[in-house]
Design a protein around this motif. Sequence first.
Motif, mmCIF file in Angstrom:
data_model
loop_
_atom_site.group_PDB
_atom_site.id
_atom_site.type_symbol
_atom_site.label_atom_id
_atom_site.label_comp_id
_atom_site.label_asym_id
_atom_site.label_seq_id
_atom_site.Cartn_x
_atom_site.Cartn_y
_atom_site.Cartn_z
ATOM 1 N N GLU A 309 52.431 28.405 3.528
ATOM 2 C CA GLU A 309 52.722 28.045 4.827
ATOM 3 C C GLU A 309 52.819 29.213 5.690
ATOM 4 O O GLU A 309 52.261 29.313 6.888
ATOM 5 N N ALA A 310 53.416 30.244 5.351
ATOM 6 C CA ALA A 310 53.309 31.480 6.079
ATOM 7 C C ALA A 310 52.076 31.950 6.409
ATOM 8 O O ALA A 310 51.679 32.840 7.408
ATOM 9 N N LYS A 311 51.247 32.156 5.431
ATOM 10 C CA LYS A 311 49.819 32.825 5.552
ATOM 11 C C LYS A 311 49.185 31.926 6.693
ATOM 12 O O LYS A 311 48.452 32.427 7.582
ATOM 13 N N GLU A 312 49.244 30.661 6.559
ATOM 14 C CA GLU A 312 48.473 29.651 7.436
ATOM 15 C C GLU A 312 49.011 29.779 8.849
ATOM 16 O O GLU A 312 48.589 29.766 9.634
ATOM 17 N N TRP A 313 50.370 29.541 8.836
ATOM 18 C CA TRP A 313 51.083 29.726 10.382
ATOM 19 C C TRP A 313 51.065 31.045 11.106
ATOM 20 O O TRP A 313 50.647 31.184 12.169
ATOM 21 N N LEU A 314 51.483 31.922 10.299
ATOM 22 C CA LEU A 314 51.745 33.397 10.750
ATOM 23 C C LEU A 314 50.419 34.138 10.937
ATOM 24 O O LEU A 314 50.165 35.108 11.993
#
Length: 417
Positions: A309-314
């Motif tokens: 999720e962090a890879k995708e969102w940030l």
Amino acid sequence: MRAEIIAVGTELLLGHTLNTHASFLSRECSELGIGVYYHITVGDNPERLKEVIRKARERSDLVILTGGLGPTEDDLTKETLAEVLGVELVEHPPTRRWIEDLFRQRGVPVPSGNYKQALVFPQGTVFPNDRGTAPGLAVTHEGVTYVMLPGPPHELIPMFEKQVKPFLISLLPEKEVIHSQVLRFFGIGESHLEERIKDLIDEQTNPTIAPYAKLGEVTIRLTAKASNVQEAEERIAPVRQAILDRVGAYCYSERDETLEQVTVNRLRDRGQTLALAESCTGGLVAQMITSVPGASEVFKGGVVCYTNEAKEWLLRVPRNILDVHGAVSMETACTLAEQAAQRMDADWGLSVTGVAGPSPVEGKPVGLVYVGIAERGRPARAYRFTFRGSREDIRVRAAKQMLFLLQERIKKGELTT
């Protein structure tokens, strides 16, 4: 000169504190041409310490004692040595004033126990301690020199380097300059490196060749004795070049610099900046970079993108890359590096994603790591590695590999421009 090191402290025997002084002092003595023949650890027991000191003076010219110089009742190193030597300690007024000034600045009275730290050997040498209240001491008795150093490393190491080392040099029978140069290597193990230069090590006289290994790296210290520094460097030069001719491809510094220092310096020299995207290293690379003074000139920032999720969102890693190739993949590593550089407007983007363990991830084995590098104006590129060791070993190896790759890419750019 024959030397031995006596580490005093029950906490060392119980395993609560690691004795790092033995390796540091042995290495430093070796560079001075002083052979260390014994390492002894003894608890805070006066009778056992007396026994150790009596044995040491029978076989050594130099006895270095660490620890036991504090203000408490069980800190009895110098008192015990004084008793063995039959010497009465005397007060050293400058040390007493230093202790009183130190506690006055803290706004508290001097504890009675601290005053004993101002007691020294008559006709001895006092090494002031600007990091604490216990001075270092030295005394020569019946041909044996005793050096006493405080236990805390942040006190012992600077005291040794600034004061004790020159003192020991003054004791050496030959008034020669002892000069060292350091070569640092990455990407080759100690055994493989030594195998490549074994004949040079076997033939060493002056200069000496001393390899040291730590996780993922090897350091070679070349030390020469000569009448002056220039002559020492002239003696080192051909040996240094012979080593570089064989294993120079792995050498990242010909000075005593860490990978992070070399990386920051190369970026600064080119006026370039860096941004990071870290997954399995969890911010370790950012910590290494920011430990270098002046890193703010080149380091834009970093993102710890531990989850998908962090890879995708940030960092805008497309969901289809994560679904098809996985978080641990060349495609993800490239995207992370590109996005880190773009979103922070940096000249270089550096990324890492992998499996540090203890269990496989996405069906991929522990130790599999991908490092991505993106340079402004060029397509990103990813590198695949397999590391062994514990979870922490893998994280450290991956972090160092990232910095080694980056500084090598910068160096190649300098050679082609």
